[in-house]
Write a protein that holds these residues in place. Sequence first.
Motif, short mmCIF file in Angstrom:
data_model
loop_
_atom_site.label_atom_id
_atom_site.label_comp_id
_atom_site.label_asym_id
_atom_site.label_seq_id
_atom_site.Cartn_x
_atom_site.Cartn_y
_atom_site.Cartn_z
N UNK A 233 0.86 -1.19 0.00
CA UNK A 233 0.00 0.00 0.00
C UNK A 233 0.89 1.23 0.00
N UNK A 234 0.73 2.08 -1.02
CA UNK A 234 1.54 3.29 -1.15
C UNK A 234 0.63 4.51 -1.25
N UNK A 235 0.93 5.51 -0.43
CA UNK A 235 0.22 6.79 -0.51
C UNK A 235 1.08 7.73 -1.35
N UNK A 236 0.55 8.13 -2.52
CA UNK A 236 1.35 8.95 -3.45
C UNK A 236 0.93 10.42 -3.47
N UNK A 237 -0.04 10.80 -2.63
CA UNK A 237 -0.37 12.22 -2.43
C UNK A 237 -0.61 12.96 -3.75
N UNK A 238 -1.26 12.29 -4.69
CA UNK A 238 -1.61 12.93 -5.95
C UNK A 238 -0.50 12.98 -6.98
N UNK A 239 0.64 12.33 -6.72
CA UNK A 239 1.80 12.52 -7.60
C UNK A 239 1.71 11.76 -8.91
N UNK A 240 0.84 10.77 -9.04
CA UNK A 240 0.65 10.18 -10.38
C UNK A 240 0.05 11.24 -11.29
N UNK A 241 -0.88 12.01 -10.76
CA UNK A 241 -1.44 13.12 -11.53
C UNK A 241 -0.45 14.24 -11.77
N UNK A 242 0.34 14.57 -10.77
CA UNK A 242 1.29 15.67 -10.89
C UNK A 242 2.50 15.31 -11.73
N UNK A 268 -2.04 -1.54 -3.55
CA UNK A 268 -3.01 -0.50 -3.25
C UNK A 268 -2.35 0.87 -3.40
N UNK A 269 -2.98 1.74 -4.18
CA UNK A 269 -2.47 3.09 -4.41
C UNK A 269 -3.45 4.10 -3.84
N UNK A 270 -2.99 4.83 -2.85
CA UNK A 270 -3.82 5.83 -2.19
C UNK A 270 -3.58 7.20 -2.81
N UNK A 271 -4.66 7.90 -3.09
CA UNK A 271 -4.65 9.24 -3.67
C UNK A 271 -3.75 9.34 -4.90
N UNK A 272 -4.07 8.62 -5.97
CA UNK A 272 -3.24 8.70 -7.18
C UNK A 272 -3.23 10.10 -7.80
N UNK A 273 -4.37 10.80 -7.71
CA UNK A 273 -4.49 12.15 -8.25
C UNK A 273 -5.34 12.96 -7.29
N UNK A 274 -4.98 14.22 -7.11
CA UNK A 274 -5.85 15.15 -6.37
C UNK A 274 -6.54 16.03 -7.40
#
Length: 411
Positions: A233-242, A268-274
């Motif tokens: 499980x990785x939280x990416x804080x929207x960085x796939x989008x950024x 599991x990917x948490x917050x892929x994009x904001x």
Amino acid sequence: MHIEKVIFAPARGGFFYDDQAAIRAGREMDGVAYLGEPLTPGFTSVREPARALGIGLVLEDGAVVWGDMVSVQYSGAAGRDPVFDPRAIEAVCRARVVPQLIGMEAAAGPDNCARAFAHGDEPRLPLAIEYGVSQALLRAAAHARRVTVAEVVAEALGLPAPGEPVPIFAQSGDDRRNAVDTMILKQVDILPHGLINSAGKFGADGAAFIDYVRWVAGRIEALGAPGYRPVLHFDVYGWIGLGHSDDPRAVAEFIARLAARVPDHTLQIECPVDYGSRAATIENYAAIVEALDGLTDKARIVADEHCNTLADIEAFIAARAAHVIQVKTPDVGDLMDTARAIRAAREAGIGAYCGGTSAETDHSARACVHVALAARASMMLAKPGMGVNEGLTIVGNEQARALAQIAARRS
């Protein structure tokens, strides 16, 4: 047994309150601190010590039961309440909540929560108040009935007392490699979070992040016991989008390719994009989920940003805008709403992650264990703090004790 008096005590959170907007804007780290000016209103620096406020209910028999009012690490971001101010919170609590609490029958904990937080024509209370006061009210009910908080909450939900443990998710903080070793040696169920919250950690088109995911899987293979296959499980804080693309199909393809690189694990990917708002996030996450489901059964999207209150969570569930929803306990407020959110997600066939924040206290973490158990969460966060051992000890031991107490009453 009635509540006779209300008292307060200063408390420390387990980590920091961080200005997410300033960090995303590239504020430089100096050791543990961040340099530069904050961007989010209410912050006096980019990183501030997490402060909390304990509220104690003095009962007729002289017992004092406590709850801790506290906010999340990234306060003021994605529709969340502003950064926690203990003086302001205490003032609101004394004016609007304490008069409601005095004289309440302690055993009626869940009903007392509804009464204490009814706001009529006034604005809703700060969610940190609901959070801490509900902890204390549920503990008061458990004390009066001589049962666990888990049993109080389960009864209010119409469920039998819990008997099975909830899988535990540990987070690494910035010690992103040593922490993984610790998690593996302790056979944590779900790991490592990773704190992928900057351009450097994500890398050009995700290269640094991809390397890290592969390294984690390799480390499990090297250090893990035979058959140990934790969820990644990785939280990416929207960085796939950024750092890659915010197009839902492109996001799904990126995640599917990543899942194929770690085939022995569920990813599991948490917050892929904001996407900046609840409506936009729900619309686009639903599209990501649909696209991802057509590509792989080994990856899941976890909703966090803009999925704060019970009403937000219900909207995400209705749109099937996630495979797993983080029920971020301080953002939800009343712990009974956390329980309702977990139950609603599970009934809809969506994973319910009883989460929270590193900024919480040991006391709030223990209360959340009981709610996760009662409502049958699919996973829960080891908290507070960004170290592995402390949160895992607090949450894991509280869960074991609660289950042992419940089992003893059944035998």
